[in-house]
Design a protein around this motif. Structure first.
Motif, PDB file in Angstrom:
ATOM      1  N   ILE A  65       0.748  -1.309   0.081  1.00  0.00           N
ATOM      2  CA  ILE A  65       0.118  -0.036  -0.078  1.00  0.00           C
ATOM      3  C   ILE A  65       0.896   1.085   0.120  1.00  0.00           C
ATOM      4  N   GLU A  66       2.168   1.085   0.741  1.00  0.00           N
ATOM      5  CA  GLU A  66       2.769   2.505   1.071  1.00  0.00           C
ATOM      6  C   GLU A  66       3.533   2.759  -0.365  1.00  0.00           C
ATOM      7  N   GLU A  67       3.909   1.552  -1.231  1.00  0.00           N
ATOM      8  CA  GLU A  67       4.582   1.745  -2.353  1.00  0.00           C
ATOM      9  C   GLU A  67       3.682   2.283  -3.465  1.00  0.00           C
ATOM     10  N   LYS A  68       2.419   2.123  -3.354  1.00  0.00           N
ATOM     11  CA  LYS A  68       1.349   2.443  -4.336  1.00  0.00           C
ATOM     12  C   LYS A  68       0.658   3.807  -3.847  1.00  0.00           C
ATOM     13  N   SER A  69       1.076   4.660  -2.974  1.00  0.00           N
ATOM     14  CA  SER A  69       0.459   5.630  -2.424  1.00  0.00           C
ATOM     15  C   SER A  69       1.148   6.909  -2.478  1.00  0.00           C
ATOM     16  N   TYR A  70       0.503   8.082  -2.613  1.00  0.00           N
ATOM     17  CA  TYR A  70       1.100   9.301  -2.912  1.00  0.00           C
ATOM     18  C   TYR A  70       0.572  10.317  -2.155  1.00  0.00           C
ATOM     19  N   GLU A  71       1.360  11.316  -1.563  1.00  0.00           N
ATOM     20  CA  GLU A  71       0.844  12.466  -0.550  1.00  0.00           C
ATOM     21  C   GLU A  71       0.449  13.628  -1.274  1.00  0.00           C
ATOM     22  N   GLU A  72      -0.753  14.168  -1.023  1.00  0.00           N
ATOM     23  CA  GLU A  72      -1.054  15.399  -1.801  1.00  0.00           C
ATOM     24  C   GLU A  72      -1.743  16.184  -0.726  1.00  0.00           C
ATOM     25  N   GLY A  73      -0.898  17.013   0.019  1.00  0.00           N
ATOM     26  CA  GLY A  73      -1.396  17.617   0.920  1.00  0.00           C
ATOM     27  C   GLY A  73      -1.836  16.862   2.130  1.00  0.00           C
TER      28      GLY A  73
END
Length: 259
Positions: A65-73
């Motif tokens: 999950i962490e590898e396929k997650s991205y932060e946007e604000g």
């Protein structure tokens, strides 16, 4: 330049993307389900708190999950369909955090899309189904929006995109029904069992649009696709004049790809 590849399902978008990526090898390709700066199809869009809750719920998938997650604000985008797992209920669970199919209010739907387009300032991209397909499909089938409401939405979005370098490559199907019949066969398993079509038909039949208008079945779905294609080409003409090219689906010359 940024190239937006649009058209109905089965119109040949994947092939066109391959051609464009070969012509512009320095451009980054974004397909459906990838992390995309402007499109959220097949991705969960959650708060930081909900993200942590998901990580706790699926501890065995934390790394994936962490590898396929991205932060946007304060938000997190999880490209959950890119995670291959047999953990029961995982994909169905995360599906509920998409922005489509009435999972968020109309107001939030518009705000999220417009905010991401406003923040987008990149170049040299080739983007699949990132401007029309998922948004227009949602507005017709789930928001029951009129053509004028959809045109109004894109008129506003066109102003947001006025200073962006973009060109729309629209694949137009001359015979929508025949086109759908082809992909019905293409998207079948080794035994010839149709995989895509029953899901698409069920999706259409269960939509608020179909129920409100008392329609269902293959013919009604084809009519919807014909209408959607006409509307999307109208958006091109009225909102993005000079910034689009219409190609005949699966019947165009490479020389037409210059935009």
């Amino acid at each position: 330049m940024n190239w937006f590849v649009e058209g109905l399902q089965g119109s040949g978008k994947s092939t066109l993307i391959e051609k464009l990526s070969g012509k512009y090898p320095d451009h980054q390709v974004f397909r459906e389900g990838d992390y995309n700066p402007v499109e959220l199809a097949w991705c969960a869009y959650v708060s930081k708190e909900k993200y942590e809750e998901i990580l706790d719920t699926y501890k065995e998938l934390r790394q994936e999950i962490e590898e396929k997650s991205y932060e946007e604000g304060s938000r997190r985008v999880i490209c959950y369909t890119k995670i291959i797992t047999d953990v029961p209920g995982f994909h169905k669970d995360l599906e509920q955090y998409e922005i489509y199919n009435n999972r968020v209010s109309k107001e939030d739907f518009k705000r999220i899309i417009f905010d991401r387009y406003r923040k987008w300032n990149s170049d040299k991209m080739i983007l699949e189904c990132s401007l029309f397909q998922n948004i227009v499909e949602d507005m017709i089938l789930f928001q029951n929006a009129s053509d004028q409401e959809i045109l109004g939405f894109y008129e506003e979005l066109g102003k947001v995109l006025a200073d962006k370098k973009l060109h729309i490559m629209y694949l137009a199907s001359e015979d929508v029904a025949a086109n759908i019949n082809v992909i019905r066969k293409e998207r079948s398993d080794d035994q010839g069992n149709e995989m895509w079509f029953p899901l698409m038909l069920g999706f259409f039949n269960e939509s608020p649009f179909a129920k409100a208008h008392g329609v269902s079945g293959e013919d009604s779905m084809i009519e919807h696709f014909v209408h959607r294609q006409e509307l999307e080409q109208r958006i091109c003409r009225e909102i993005f004049p000079g910034r689009y090219t219409v190609l005949k689906s699966k019947n165009y010359e490479d020389s037409e790809l210059d935009g």
